[in-house]
Design an enzyme around this catalytic site. Structure first.
Site, PDB file in Angstrom:
ATOM      1  N   THR A 186       1.497   4.064   2.139  1.00  0.00           N
ATOM      2  CA  THR A 186       1.180   4.184   3.567  1.00  0.00           C
ATOM      3  C   THR A 186       1.613   5.513   4.202  1.00  0.00           C
ATOM      4  OG1 THR A 186       3.251   3.090   4.126  1.00  0.00           O
ATOM      5  CG2 THR A 186       1.301   1.683   3.952  1.00  0.00           C
ATOM      6  N   ALA A 208       0.848  -1.202   0.000  1.00  0.00           N
ATOM      7  CA  ALA A 208       0.000   0.000   0.000  1.00  0.00           C
ATOM      8  C   ALA A 208       0.877   1.244   0.000  1.00  0.00           C
ATOM      9  CB  ALA A 208      -0.908   0.018   1.228  1.00  0.00           C
ATOM     10  N   TYR A 257      -5.494   8.732   2.385  1.00  0.00           N
ATOM     11  CA  TYR A 257      -5.070   7.359   2.688  1.00  0.00           C
ATOM     12  C   TYR A 257      -6.271   6.522   3.145  1.00  0.00           C
ATOM     13  CZ  TYR A 257      -3.116   3.486   5.419  1.00  0.00           C
ATOM     14  OH  TYR A 257      -2.857   2.238   5.946  1.00  0.00           O
ATOM     15  N   THR A 297      -7.168  -1.184   7.268  1.00  0.00           N
ATOM     16  CA  THR A 297      -6.718  -0.337   8.374  1.00  0.00           C
ATOM     17  C   THR A 297      -7.859   0.221   9.225  1.00  0.00           C
ATOM     18  OG1 THR A 297      -5.652   1.807   8.817  1.00  0.00           O
ATOM     19  CG2 THR A 297      -6.703   1.568   6.688  1.00  0.00           C
ATOM     20  N   ASP A 298      -7.544   0.528  10.483  1.00  0.00           N
ATOM     21  CA  ASP A 298      -8.512   1.199  11.364  1.00  0.00           C
ATOM     22  C   ASP A 298      -8.791   2.629  10.898  1.00  0.00           C
ATOM     23  OD1 ASP A 298      -5.820   1.836  12.106  1.00  0.00           O
ATOM     24  OD2 ASP A 298      -6.558   2.706  13.974  1.00  0.00           O
ATOM     25  N   LYS A 350      -7.903   3.301   1.081  1.00  0.00           N
ATOM     26  CA  LYS A 350      -7.902   1.942   1.657  1.00  0.00           C
ATOM     27  C   LYS A 350      -9.338   1.414   1.710  1.00  0.00           C
ATOM     28  CE  LYS A 350      -5.016  -0.261   3.257  1.00  0.00           C
ATOM     29  NZ  LYS A 350      -4.108  -1.291   2.680  1.00  0.00           N
TER      30      LYS A 350
HETATM   31  N1  LIG Z   1       1.761   0.667   9.568  1.00  0.00           N
HETATM   32  C1  LIG Z   1       0.615   0.642  10.234  1.00  0.00           C
HETATM   33  O1  LIG Z   1       0.535   1.077  11.405  1.00  0.00           O
HETATM   34  C2  LIG Z   1      -0.630   0.074   9.592  1.00  0.00           C
HETATM   35  C3  LIG Z   1      -1.857   0.156  10.295  1.00  0.00           C
HETATM   36  C4  LIG Z   1      -2.999  -0.383   9.720  1.00  0.00           C
HETATM   37  C5  LIG Z   1      -2.935  -0.992   8.486  1.00  0.00           C
HETATM   38  N2  LIG Z   1      -1.749  -1.030   7.802  1.00  0.00           N
HETATM   39  C6  LIG Z   1      -1.718  -1.691   6.491  1.00  0.00           C
HETATM   40  O2  LIG Z   1      -0.769  -2.746   6.573  1.00  0.00           O
HETATM   41  C7  LIG Z   1      -0.113  -2.909   5.316  1.00  0.00           C
HETATM   42  C8  LIG Z   1       1.393  -2.839   5.522  1.00  0.00           C
HETATM   43  O3  LIG Z   1       1.704  -1.575   6.094  1.00  0.00           O
HETATM   44  P1  LIG Z   1       3.244  -1.148   6.329  1.00  0.00           P
HETATM   45  O4  LIG Z   1       3.224   0.027   7.232  1.00  0.00           O
HETATM   46  O5  LIG Z   1       4.060  -2.361   6.673  1.00  0.00           O
HETATM   47  O6  LIG Z   1       3.619  -0.656   4.874  1.00  0.00           O
HETATM   48  P2  LIG Z   1       5.038  -0.195   4.275  1.00  0.00           P
HETATM   49  O7  LIG Z   1       6.142  -0.472   5.222  1.00  0.00           O
HETATM   50  O8  LIG Z   1       4.848   1.197   3.766  1.00  0.00           O
HETATM   51  O9  LIG Z   1       5.194  -1.184   3.044  1.00  0.00           O
HETATM   52  C9  LIG Z   1       4.300  -1.090   1.957  1.00  0.00           C
HETATM   53  C10 LIG Z   1       4.918  -1.884   0.819  1.00  0.00           C
HETATM   54  O10 LIG Z   1       4.007  -1.790  -0.296  1.00  0.00           O
HETATM   55  C11 LIG Z   1       4.803  -1.683  -1.449  1.00  0.00           C
HETATM   56  N3  LIG Z   1       4.017  -1.062  -2.530  1.00  0.00           N
HETATM   57  C12 LIG Z   1       3.311   0.085  -2.484  1.00  0.00           C
HETATM   58  N4  LIG Z   1       2.740   0.314  -3.682  1.00  0.00           N
HETATM   59  C13 LIG Z   1       3.090  -0.720  -4.505  1.00  0.00           C
HETATM   60  C14 LIG Z   1       2.817  -1.062  -5.855  1.00  0.00           C
HETATM   61  N5  LIG Z   1       2.047  -0.266  -6.628  1.00  0.00           N
HETATM   62  N6  LIG Z   1       3.352  -2.190  -6.369  1.00  0.00           N
HETATM   63  C15 LIG Z   1       4.136  -2.994  -5.600  1.00  0.00           C
HETATM   64  N7  LIG Z   1       4.432  -2.733  -4.311  1.00  0.00           N
HETATM   65  C16 LIG Z   1       3.907  -1.608  -3.767  1.00  0.00           C
HETATM   66  C17 LIG Z   1       5.953  -0.789  -1.019  1.00  0.00           C
HETATM   67  O11 LIG Z   1       7.007  -0.940  -1.906  1.00  0.00           O
HETATM   68  P3  LIG Z   1       8.155   0.215  -2.013  1.00  0.00           P
HETATM   69  O12 LIG Z   1       8.889   0.178  -0.741  1.00  0.00           O
HETATM   70  O13 LIG Z   1       8.935  -0.223  -3.205  1.00  0.00           O
HETATM   71  O14 LIG Z   1       7.398   1.492  -2.220  1.00  0.00           O
HETATM   72  C18 LIG Z   1       6.269  -1.347   0.363  1.00  0.00           C
HETATM   73  O15 LIG Z   1       7.183  -2.414   0.279  1.00  0.00           O
HETATM   74  C19 LIG Z   1      -0.679  -1.818   4.397  1.00  0.00           C
HETATM   75  O16 LIG Z   1      -1.707  -2.376   3.614  1.00  0.00           O
HETATM   76  C20 LIG Z   1      -1.258  -0.787   5.359  1.00  0.00           C
HETATM   77  O17 LIG Z   1      -2.319  -0.058   4.764  1.00  0.00           O
HETATM   78  C21 LIG Z   1      -0.585  -0.526   8.338  1.00  0.00           C
END
Ligand SMILES: NC(=O)c1ccc[n+]([C@@H]2O[C@H](COP(=O)([O-])OP(=O)(O)OC[C@H]3O[C@@H](n4cnc5c(N)ncnc54)[C@H](OP(=O)(O)O)[C@@H]3O)[C@@H](O)[C@H]2O)c1
Length: 252
Positions: free
Chosen positions: A31, A29, A95, A70-71, A99
């Protein structure tokens, strides 16, 4: 092979190369919650278009799709009670909206073979996260650490979530997953400081004082009952998860 999920032909080539699949977990995503406010198209591309591409393929091939959401879909929620998965979504900000739109595409395109798992406050090895940021701040040169105390949620430890998702075989629908116990970010930061035995002052502040571009949920405490039942056990309490994470990182 690097690929862009939003590019249909690149995605098709990747899937053809790596298949067949028992199921696909879609966690990619855009993010950067605040950056999304000025990068609408890029955010839409990753969170809606890429998700629709993957959901179209999974719908056609009959491969189960697990979509991590996500929340933040509850960013406009004002009710202070644990929120079940069918609670009305009130996304605010680019965002959150994208989502939520991603969720909608998954339900439309994979009506019989999708699982949407909403998580909140994700932390774990690799990448940036709140715990790492607070540890760095406590060990950094600033005299105090200021943390918001008016947003209440639950947090999710990635290794616990991964173990639970492995048990979710065969489920269909929307679920809420998080470690047990509600908390504010300030309370989470205090627990991190306690674990480190740091004497640095920690100051509670309001979201208004932080003045970030994108709105955050004031209350997004999940009711995880249906997820816990489907998995067969609840995710452990957040303090337990925090201690395991900080030990794994070598901070304790
Ligand atoms: N972090 C939180 O607190 C949180 C809370 C609730 C939900 N979430 C959800 O949990 C999931 C993981 O979150 P995270 O914080 O671990 O995310 P993150 O560290 O930002 O990692 C997101 C990954 O998605 C890849 N990506 C984005 N767009 C892409 C595309 N078009 N094609 C291929 N790859 C793509 C990015 O690649 P690049 O690095 O190459 O850009 C990155 O590796 C997400 O769906 C997020 O919405 C996260």
């Amino acid at each position: 092979m690097p690929f862009d999920l939003a590019d249909d032909s690149s995605l098709a080539a990747w899937l053809a190369h790596h298949g067949p699949f028992d199921r696909i977990l879609h966690a990619a995503a855009f993010t950067d919650v605040d950056g999304a406010e000025t990068n609408r198209d890029l955010c839409h591309r990753s969170n809606v278009q890429a998700t629709a591409n993957l959901a179209t393929w999974c719908g056609r091939e009959g491969v189960p799709l697990v979509y991590i959401s996500t929340d933040y879909v509850f960013a406009g929620n004002t009710t202070r009670q644990p929120l079940p998965p069918d609670w009305e979504c009130t996304p605010r900000g680019v965002y959150a909206l994208t989502k939520w739109q991603g969720e909608t595409r998954v339900r439309e395109l994979c009506p019989r073979n999708h699982v949407i798992v909403r998580i909140s406050g994700l932390f774990g090895p690799g990448g940036r996260n709140f715990v790492k940021a607070i540890v760095n701040a406590l060990r950094g040169p600033q005299p105090e650490v200021r943390v918001v105390d008016d947003q209440t949620c639950r947090v999710t430890y990635a290794p616990d979530l991964a173990r639970a998702l492995a048990q979710l075989d065969g489920a269909v629908g929307t679920y809420h997953a998080a470690n047990a116990g509600a908390l504010t970010w300030y309370e989470f930061a205090l627990a991190i400081r306690d674990q480190l035995r740091s004497p640095k002052p920690m100051v509670p502040i309001t979201s208004a004082e932080l003045n970030r571009p994108a709105p955050r949920p004031v209350w997004s405490v999940f009711d995880t009952t249906s997820f816990d039942t489907a998995v067969g056990w609840p995710l452990p309490p957040w303090r337990d998860a925090l201690a395991r994470y900080m030990t794994a990182e070598g901070w304790l």
